[in-house]
Design an enzyme around this catalytic site. Structure first.
Site, PDB file in Angstrom:
ATOM      1  N   GLU A 110       0.815  -1.219   0.000  1.00  0.00           N
ATOM      2  CA  GLU A 110       0.000   0.000   0.000  1.00  0.00           C
ATOM      3  C   GLU A 110       0.849   1.271   0.000  1.00  0.00           C
ATOM      4  OE1 GLU A 110      -3.076   0.223   2.990  1.00  0.00           O
ATOM      5  OE2 GLU A 110      -3.909   2.033   2.085  1.00  0.00           O
TER       6      GLU A 110
ATOM      7  N   LYS B 167      -7.397  -0.753  11.357  1.00  0.00           N
ATOM      8  CA  LYS B 167      -6.810  -1.169  10.074  1.00  0.00           C
ATOM      9  C   LYS B 167      -5.589  -0.287   9.786  1.00  0.00           C
ATOM     10  CE  LYS B 167      -6.200  -0.830   5.447  1.00  0.00           C
ATOM     11  NZ  LYS B 167      -5.356   0.155   4.777  1.00  0.00           N
TER      12      LYS B 167
ATOM     13  N   ASP C 276       4.124 -14.247  11.939  1.00  0.00           N
ATOM     14  CA  ASP C 276       2.811 -14.658  11.453  1.00  0.00           C
ATOM     15  C   ASP C 276       1.828 -13.478  11.544  1.00  0.00           C
ATOM     16  OD1 ASP C 276       0.256 -15.731  11.213  1.00  0.00           O
ATOM     17  OD2 ASP C 276       0.745 -17.560  12.290  1.00  0.00           O
TER      18      ASP C 276
ATOM     19  N   HIS D   3      -2.096  10.776   0.846  1.00  0.00           N
ATOM     20  CA  HIS D   3      -2.169   9.380   0.401  1.00  0.00           C
ATOM     21  C   HIS D   3      -2.223   9.307  -1.119  1.00  0.00           C
ATOM     22  CE1 HIS D   3      -3.159   5.163   0.428  1.00  0.00           C
ATOM     23  NE2 HIS D   3      -4.306   5.395  -0.186  1.00  0.00           N
TER      24      HIS D   3
HETATM   25  P1  HMG Z   1       3.733  15.829   4.267  1.00  0.00           P
HETATM   26  O1  HMG Z   1       3.353  16.695   5.413  1.00  0.00           O
HETATM   27  O2  HMG Z   1       3.410  16.286   2.910  1.00  0.00           O
HETATM   28  O3  HMG Z   1       5.233  15.432   4.332  1.00  0.00           O
HETATM   29  O4  HMG Z   1       3.088  14.422   4.545  1.00  0.00           O
HETATM   30  P2  HMG Z   1       6.539  16.292   4.486  1.00  0.00           P
HETATM   31  O5  HMG Z   1       7.082  16.518   3.123  1.00  0.00           O
HETATM   32  O6  HMG Z   1       6.344  17.473   5.378  1.00  0.00           O
HETATM   33  O7  HMG Z   1       7.465  15.237   5.243  1.00  0.00           O
HETATM   34  C1  HMG Z   1       7.266  14.920   6.608  1.00  0.00           C
HETATM   35  C2  HMG Z   1       7.902  13.564   6.871  1.00  0.00           C
HETATM   36  O8  HMG Z   1       7.059  12.553   6.301  1.00  0.00           O
HETATM   37  C3  HMG Z   1       9.245  13.363   6.225  1.00  0.00           C
HETATM   38  O9  HMG Z   1      10.240  13.841   7.120  1.00  0.00           O
HETATM   39  C4  HMG Z   1       9.318  11.881   6.034  1.00  0.00           C
HETATM   40  O10 HMG Z   1       9.679  11.260   7.232  1.00  0.00           O
HETATM   41  C5  HMG Z   1       7.871  11.536   5.713  1.00  0.00           C
HETATM   42  P3  HMG Z   1      11.703  14.218   6.559  1.00  0.00           P
HETATM   43  O11 HMG Z   1      12.330  12.974   6.017  1.00  0.00           O
HETATM   44  O12 HMG Z   1      11.481  15.242   5.468  1.00  0.00           O
HETATM   45  O13 HMG Z   1      12.402  14.748   7.746  1.00  0.00           O
HETATM   46  N1  HMG Z   1       7.615  11.537   4.254  1.00  0.00           N
HETATM   47  C6  HMG Z   1       7.962  10.548   3.429  1.00  0.00           C
HETATM   48  N2  HMG Z   1       8.617   9.402   3.635  1.00  0.00           N
HETATM   49  C7  HMG Z   1       8.815   8.577   2.577  1.00  0.00           C
HETATM   50  N3  HMG Z   1       8.361   8.862   1.325  1.00  0.00           N
HETATM   51  C8  HMG Z   1       7.710   9.993   1.070  1.00  0.00           C
HETATM   52  C9  HMG Z   1       7.478  10.903   2.146  1.00  0.00           C
HETATM   53  N4  HMG Z   1       6.855  12.079   2.245  1.00  0.00           N
HETATM   54  C10 HMG Z   1       6.951  12.456   3.538  1.00  0.00           C
HETATM   55  N5  HMG Z   1       7.277  10.245  -0.159  1.00  0.00           N
HETATM   56  C11 HMG Z   1       2.435  12.184   4.248  1.00  0.00           C
HETATM   57  C12 HMG Z   1       2.918  13.445   3.559  1.00  0.00           C
HETATM   58  C13 HMG Z   1       1.977  11.187   3.207  1.00  0.00           C
HETATM   59  C14 HMG Z   1       3.574  11.590   5.066  1.00  0.00           C
HETATM   60  C15 HMG Z   1       1.266  12.605   5.191  1.00  0.00           C
HETATM   61  O14 HMG Z   1       0.252  13.161   4.406  1.00  0.00           O
HETATM   62  C16 HMG Z   1       0.714  11.478   6.007  1.00  0.00           C
HETATM   63  O15 HMG Z   1       1.283  11.058   6.980  1.00  0.00           O
HETATM   64  N6  HMG Z   1      -0.483  10.973   5.605  1.00  0.00           N
HETATM   65  C17 HMG Z   1      -1.112   9.811   6.194  1.00  0.00           C
HETATM   66  C18 HMG Z   1      -1.140   8.727   5.146  1.00  0.00           C
HETATM   67  C19 HMG Z   1      -1.619   7.403   5.673  1.00  0.00           C
HETATM   68  O16 HMG Z   1      -1.997   7.244   6.805  1.00  0.00           O
HETATM   69  N7  HMG Z   1      -1.618   6.413   4.806  1.00  0.00           N
HETATM   70  C20 HMG Z   1      -2.031   5.075   5.087  1.00  0.00           C
HETATM   71  C21 HMG Z   1      -3.029   4.643   4.082  1.00  0.00           C
HETATM   72  S1  HMG Z   1      -4.610   5.317   4.467  1.00  0.00           S
HETATM   73  C22 HMG Z   1      -5.269   4.060   5.490  1.00  0.00           C
HETATM   74  O17 HMG Z   1      -5.313   2.945   5.046  1.00  0.00           O
HETATM   75  C23 HMG Z   1      -5.503   4.236   6.943  1.00  0.00           C
HETATM   76  C24 HMG Z   1      -6.625   5.123   7.451  1.00  0.00           C
HETATM   77  O18 HMG Z   1      -7.878   4.800   6.905  1.00  0.00           O
HETATM   78  C25 HMG Z   1      -6.598   4.898   8.932  1.00  0.00           C
HETATM   79  C26 HMG Z   1      -7.627   5.691   9.701  1.00  0.00           C
HETATM   80  O19 HMG Z   1      -8.708   5.959   9.137  1.00  0.00           O
HETATM   81  O20 HMG Z   1      -7.329   6.013  10.867  1.00  0.00           O
HETATM   82  C27 HMG Z   1      -6.344   6.545   7.119  1.00  0.00           C
END
Ligand code: HMG
Length: 418
Positions: A77, A257, A273, A370
């Site tokens: 994912e 999840k 596991d 995301h």
């Molecule tokens: P952002 O604020 O745009 O990121 O967040 P940023 O550019 O300010 O970077 C902050 C830090 O995020 C970075 O620190 C990295 O650690 C990391 P730095 O290295 O710069 O010191 N980071 C990354 N790491 C690897 N690859 C990248 C990357 N970009 C930032 N490309 C971010 C962007 C996606 C991190 C933010 O929007 C976020 O945390 N979103 C949450 C996304 C998420 O939870 N995804 C899971 C899938 S959705 C789901 O299935 C679960 C859910 O339904 C659960 C629920 O409902 O509770 C949501």
């Protein structure tokens, strides 16, 4: 009708030929299977055809119990590893995650039916306690030699005729499934000789004797968004979201999840596991009679406090851990943690994952971050080559729309403008 009879007796090459014949595979499909053949994999599962790879990335700098750990995560994912990394970044603003593990025992259940007198059973187990434990330990002596092994027996009465003799085992550095099953069967044999009807003997994956508690305190300022929401406001909203997860099972399932996005990816990469962990976590999420969120976030002064308690029975030896080179590599990337350290790491990843998801949900919404990362998968989905992916995702970020129609049109435009 295709004939698969005796498929399991064939060599890998013969199985492949049979599959080609029965499923009319193309040359491209055959080449894929051949390229993904793995000699270790062939020893791991039955009717082996090929290894289905799961992308693995690194979560760097997870602060756990005073150390910064590098965590390999295996998941299909997009945005999971980025989110966990983002959570770790915010956690590093405080003192990081602190964990406690009070006990680490796995339960075997010897299930008895037609019990004439449950009081007599209690009496039998109590007066033969040492002999039954000895039988369990004799069935797997190396565990007791390491200081582990069967430690206690309890009797649980289900109704007037059905009861369970629980065998509590310390499997040391292993997850313990096999050892507990072996020991439970040994206890079952003793009980059968004593005249009891044994229905089955099997471990329970509901690892309530192996709880890990993880806590984190984050200065609210570290939660402020680039879009301008102050950290205190973000923290307050996260705490409200956490409260909602205690009340709405529909919300709690999604949140859990999300927690499992990180936990399962780490558990898988560590060679453990994932199904056992999943089952235990979901059961624990209903431990008070209603399914609830597994984390709790509250605000105290200028700190966001996060906490989770999870039943996590993992291993650093046994199963696929010692035999799959990639799993060994993943342990090395984590600096070869002890079993308690691995457990703490997994719990901390869960907290980091949940924190990022909640922060995104109560600020920009999940899609902004995301979908931006999902753009790479979307690009491949609409037919971009791996060379075209960077340009297409960059263009989609500018447009700010992440759907197939826009992606297809944008790819066509990019190709046309070459
Ligand atoms: P952002 O604020 O745009 O990121 O967040 P940023 O550019 O300010 O970077 C902050 C830090 O995020 C970075 O620190 C990295 O650690 C990391 P730095 O290295 O710069 O010191 N980071 C990354 N790491 C690897 N690859 C990248 C990357 N970009 C930032 N490309 C971010 C962007 C996606 C991190 C933010 O929007 C976020 O945390 N979103 C949450 C996304 C998420 O939870 N995804 C899971 C899938 S959705 C789901 O299935 C679960 C859910 O339904 C659960 C629920 O409902 O509770 C949501």
């Amino acid at each position: 009708m295709a004939d698969w009879h005796g498929f399991y007796k064939l060599s890998w090459r013969e199985r492949l030929d049979k599959t080609i014949e029965n499923k009319q595979l193309t040359a491209e499909q055959v080449a894929l299977i051949e390229a993904q053949y793995d000699a270790v994999g062939e020893q791991q599962v039955e009717n082996y055809l090929y290894n289905f790879g799961v992308p693995t990335g690194l979560l760097p700098g997870l602060p756990v119990d005073g150390r910064l750990v590098t965590v390999p995560m295996s998941t299909e994912e997009p945005s999971v590893i980025a989110a966990a990394s983002n959570g770790a970044r915010m956690m590093r603003a405080g003192e990081g995650v602190k964990t406690t593990i009070q006990s680490r025992l796995l339960r075997g259940q010897v299930i008895l039916t037609d019990v004439a007198n449950v009081d007599a059973l209690q009496e039998y187990v109590s007066s033969n306690n040492q002999a039954l434990l000895q039988a369990a330990n004799d069935a797997h002596p190396s565990m007791a030699k390491r200081g582990g092994g069967a430690k206690a027996l309890t009797v649980e009465v289900l109704d007037e005729q059905t009861a369970i003799v629980n065998v509590l085992v310390d499997p040391k550095a292993a997850m313990g499934a096999n050892v507990v099953n072996t020991m439970s069967e040994a206890v079952a044999e003793k009980l059968t000789i004593a005249g009891y009807q044994v229905l089955m003997a099997i471990l329970s994956n509901y690892a309530t004797e192996a709880l890990v508690k993880a806590r984190v305190a984050i200065p609210v300022d570290a939660l402020a968004t680039k879009q301008g929401m102050p950290g205190a406001e973000v923290a307050r909203k996260i705490a409200v979201a956490s409260h909602v997860e205690q009340l709405s099972p529909y919300r709690a399932v999604t949140s859990n999840k999300g927690l499992l996005n990180g936990i399962e990816a780490t558990v898988l990469a560590s060679g453990n596991d994932t199904r056992a962990v999943n089952a235990a976590l979901h059961a624990y999420a209903a431990n008070n009679g209603q399914y609830h969120g597994l984390t709790s976030w509250t605000v105290q002064d200028d700190m966001l406090l996060g906490e989770t308690t999870l039943p996590l029975m993992l291993g650093v030896v046994g199963g696929s851990i010692g035999i799959v080179p990639a799993v060994k590599l993943n342990h090395a990337l984590m600096d070869n943690p002890t079993v308690n350290e691995l457990t703490s790491i997994v719990a901390a990843v869960g907290l980091a994952q949940n924190l990022s998801a909640l922060r995104a949900l109560v600020t920009t919404g999940i899609q902004a971050g995301h979908m931006a990362l999902q753009a790479k998968s979307l690009a491949l989905q609409v037919g971009a080559t791996t060379e075209e992916v960077p340009a297409l995702t960059a263009r989609l970020q500018q447009i700010g729309q992440f759907n197939e129609t826009v992606a297809r049109e944008t790819l066509a435009t990019l190709r046309h403008s070459k």
